[in-house]
Design an enzyme around this catalytic site. Structure first.
Site, PDB file in Angstrom:
ATOM      1  CB  CYS A 158     -89.004  -2.962  44.548  1.00 30.30           C
ATOM      2  SG  CYS A 158     -90.472  -2.879  44.778  1.00 30.30           S
ATOM      3  CB  THR A 159     -91.257  -3.721  40.467  1.00 35.26           C
ATOM      4  OG1 THR A 159     -90.232  -2.720  40.485  1.00 35.26           O
ATOM      5  CG2 THR A 159     -92.146  -4.016  40.502  1.00 35.26           C
TER       6      THR A 159
END
Length: 208
Positions: free
Chosen positions: A100-101
């Site tokens: 993800c981030t």
């Protein structure tokens, strides 16, 4: 094999626990929860995970796993020790990964400059601004770096990495043990299939 599972405030638990359940139980693996300071770390959902070691206690892990989460922007601004540790540990690691981030932290450490990488769809522009060549693939392997898209893609990343490390048959057995056979009840798991108004609402939520 020492695997560093990185913790920081505001991370998403599944970003970490998905790959952990895939990778940690394998023979010869020593799993470490590491953070800037040992002790409890609160995830964005309120779940608390305890870091048993400081980052400095594990300067040369074989594998690095960096989760994302709603605290990604604060981490970019405040987790200077983590970013410095990533930059220093990366050259010695066999594999460096993100979910993800979490890829924005790898990029901040200079690891993704000019390299293909993926992230949560809502922050692709941020990842590009940090120097990566952004891909829309669910998992991207570029040499010794593996990046995964949003949250649940961490399980896919773990399985792809398991296949690289222990072979496809082992990875397939792990998938069967986990009964990882997604059959979501709705067709809104992708920015391409969700209604535009939902996409914008989620974008605002993730971007803060």
């Amino acid at each position: 094999m020492d695997i560093a599972f990185v913790l920081y405030p505001g991370m998403t638990a599944l970003d970490l626990t998905g790959p952990y359940e895939v990778l940690a139980p394998n023979p010869g693996v020593r799993a470490h929860f590491v953070a800037a300071t040992p002790g409890p770390v609160t995830c964005d959902s309120g779940m608390v995970i305890t870091a048993g070691s400081a980052l400095g206690d594990l300067p040369r892990p074989d594998v690095i796993v960096v989760p994302g989460g709603s605290g990604w922007r604060a981490a970019l601004d405040n987790e200077t020790e983590l970013v410095a540790w990533l930059a220093a540990a990366y050259p010695h690691a066999t594999w460096t990964t993100s979910v993800c981030t979490g890829s924005t932290l790898l990029a901040k450490a200079g690891i993704l400059t000019g390299r293909p990488a993926t992230t949560h769809w809502s922050v692709r522009d941020v990842l590009a601004d940090l120097g990566a060549t952004v891909s829309t693939e669910r998992v991207v392997i570029d040499g010794d770096v593996v990046t995964a898209a949003g949250v649940s893609a961490g399980i896919d990343m773990g399985l792809r990495l398991a296949a690289e490390v222990w072979g496809e048959e082992t990875a397939q057995r792990i998938q069967l043990v986990l009964e990882y056979d997604p059959q979501p009840p709705f067709d809104t798991g992708s920015v391409d299939s969700a209604p535009p108004e939902m996409v914008e609402a989620v974008r605002r939520l993730v971007r803060g």
